[in-house]
Design a protein around this motif. Sequence first.
Motif, mmCIF file in Angstrom:
data_model
loop_
_atom_site.group_PDB
_atom_site.id
_atom_site.type_symbol
_atom_site.label_atom_id
_atom_site.label_comp_id
_atom_site.label_asym_id
_atom_site.label_seq_id
_atom_site.Cartn_x
_atom_site.Cartn_y
_atom_site.Cartn_z
ATOM 1 N N GLY A 213 0.887 -0.834 0.302
ATOM 2 C CA GLY A 213 -0.334 0.151 0.054
ATOM 3 C C GLY A 213 0.469 1.184 0.137
ATOM 4 N N ILE A 215 3.218 2.614 -1.764
ATOM 5 C CA ILE A 215 2.969 3.422 -3.185
ATOM 6 C C ILE A 215 1.888 2.181 -4.422
ATOM 7 C CG2 ILE A 215 5.438 4.295 -3.108
ATOM 8 C CD1 ILE A 215 6.707 1.857 -4.521
ATOM 9 N N GLY A 216 1.174 2.325 -3.654
ATOM 10 C CA GLY A 216 -0.152 1.721 -4.911
ATOM 11 C C GLY A 216 0.266 -0.058 -4.993
ATOM 12 N N ASN A 217 1.382 -0.433 -4.252
ATOM 13 C CA ASN A 217 1.505 -1.543 -4.497
ATOM 14 C C ASN A 217 0.809 -2.627 -3.485
ATOM 15 O OD1 ASN A 217 3.149 -0.584 -2.412
ATOM 16 N ND2 ASN A 217 4.032 -2.312 -1.594
ATOM 17 N N THR A 218 -0.299 -3.540 -4.239
ATOM 18 C CA THR A 218 -1.589 -4.620 -3.239
ATOM 19 C C THR A 218 -0.530 -5.721 -2.546
ATOM 20 O OG1 THR A 218 -0.331 -6.135 -5.513
ATOM 21 C CG2 THR A 218 -2.765 -4.809 -5.329
ATOM 22 N N ASN A 232 3.673 10.359 -8.715
ATOM 23 C CA ASN A 232 3.467 11.042 -8.792
ATOM 24 C C ASN A 232 3.053 12.392 -7.330
ATOM 25 O OD1 ASN A 232 1.370 13.505 -8.841
ATOM 26 N ND2 ASN A 232 0.081 12.028 -11.402
ATOM 27 N N ASP A 233 3.336 13.620 -7.407
ATOM 28 C CA ASP A 233 3.738 13.658 -6.011
ATOM 29 C C ASP A 233 3.224 15.407 -6.486
ATOM 30 O OD1 ASP A 233 4.646 15.499 -3.528
ATOM 31 O OD2 ASP A 233 4.211 13.823 -2.899
ATOM 32 N N GLU A 244 5.008 14.514 -12.491
ATOM 33 C CA GLU A 244 5.238 12.353 -12.477
ATOM 34 C C GLU A 244 6.560 12.931 -13.001
ATOM 35 O OE1 GLU A 244 1.937 9.738 -13.626
ATOM 36 O OE2 GLU A 244 2.743 11.011 -15.391
ATOM 37 N N VAL A 281 3.540 -1.833 -14.203
ATOM 38 C CA VAL A 281 2.739 -1.789 -13.402
ATOM 39 C C VAL A 281 3.188 -3.659 -12.659
ATOM 40 C CG1 VAL A 281 0.249 -2.655 -12.532
ATOM 41 C CG2 VAL A 281 0.588 -1.063 -14.550
ATOM 42 N N GLY A 284 0.963 -4.030 -8.684
ATOM 43 C CA GLY A 284 -0.269 -2.790 -8.886
ATOM 44 C C GLY A 284 0.744 -0.633 -8.762
ATOM 45 N N ALA A 285 1.579 -1.099 -8.352
ATOM 46 C CA ALA A 285 2.764 0.198 -8.403
ATOM 47 C C ALA A 285 3.364 0.694 -9.544
ATOM 48 C CB ALA A 285 3.859 0.257 -7.451
#
Length: 339
Positions: A213, A215-218, A232-233, A244, A281, A284-285
């Motif tokens: 979670g 960096i978007g990783n499951t 993306n910040d 980005e 991807v 998920g990151a």
Amino acid sequence: MATYRLGFYGFGDLTLRTAGGQTGTLLSPARPTPGDLLVLAGAAPVLTPVQVETIGPRAVVAAGSGFGTRGQGVDLDCRLTLRSDAAPAQALTFDRLRLDGTPVGLVGNAPLQSGVTYRVTDVTDLDTLAALRGHAGDEYSAASAPEAVLCFTAGTLIDTPDGPRLIQALRPDDLVTTLGNGSQPLRWVGNRHVPAAEMLQMPELQPIEFAPGVIGNTRALRVSPQHRILLNDWRAQVFFGEDEVLIPAKAMVNGGTIRQVLPAEGVTYIHLLFDRHEILVCEGALSESFHPGEAGLLALDAAQRRELELLFPALELTRRRAAFPILKLSEARALRLPD
């Protein structure tokens, strides 16, 4: 004690043509002079890594160096300023390296190009320790082998048109999902296993682990320290004018949710190369495919570099455009995520 990693050309890699028309090498104790010409003797565009450490007022070859013998005395006796004859003209500086007083080659932070002639425009004296401190901030020093390893680890799930697949199951010509360019065929896969004992001796080879979670990783995601994550910040726009940016994983370490780990079983690093630099991807990151560049090629062994030479012209690899702006390590630390 300080340690420096330098990019190195042995004199066997270079041919010198003096202003008087003589052809030879730089092995002579006599210095090159303005007007002399340098060309690569071979086709290899990369530099060999040399690791140097300072002990008090002395500089010596360190353990793990790609050239020289541990403990040999090191000095950088003069700096050459070179200008290329290719358009656009390129200015480079290289320092002449001596081991135990014998000239052996040139160190610098950028590679020479095959087939390009470089004219010596200036030669200046050097103080060795001051010159080494100057190299500490070089792009080569910050991303040199073995730290130049830019890859995922075995066990990572990579998105494909057929769903997520384990990275170690991917083969050339398999289609992989990319950000912005649809499904792209994989051109080359490389791998290297690093035992735990080697990582104990060289901590820079220990992977960076992102907790689920972050960096978007499951799932937990492990990559090499220099492998870059697409971030993306809002701070990227404020600090760097980009929505980005790609930043090395090691710059994101916060000691909690992002940390460097030492797997007891060792780690297998896997490179995925495409026709261009892609964003993939992974768990998920969003993270990069292998971006050869000058430093990235140093992560490969000789056999792997020969494989790539059969697929791509060397200059195409080293000049390949990045998919997104890449931040230096010092810049990327400004975007470090909180624990």
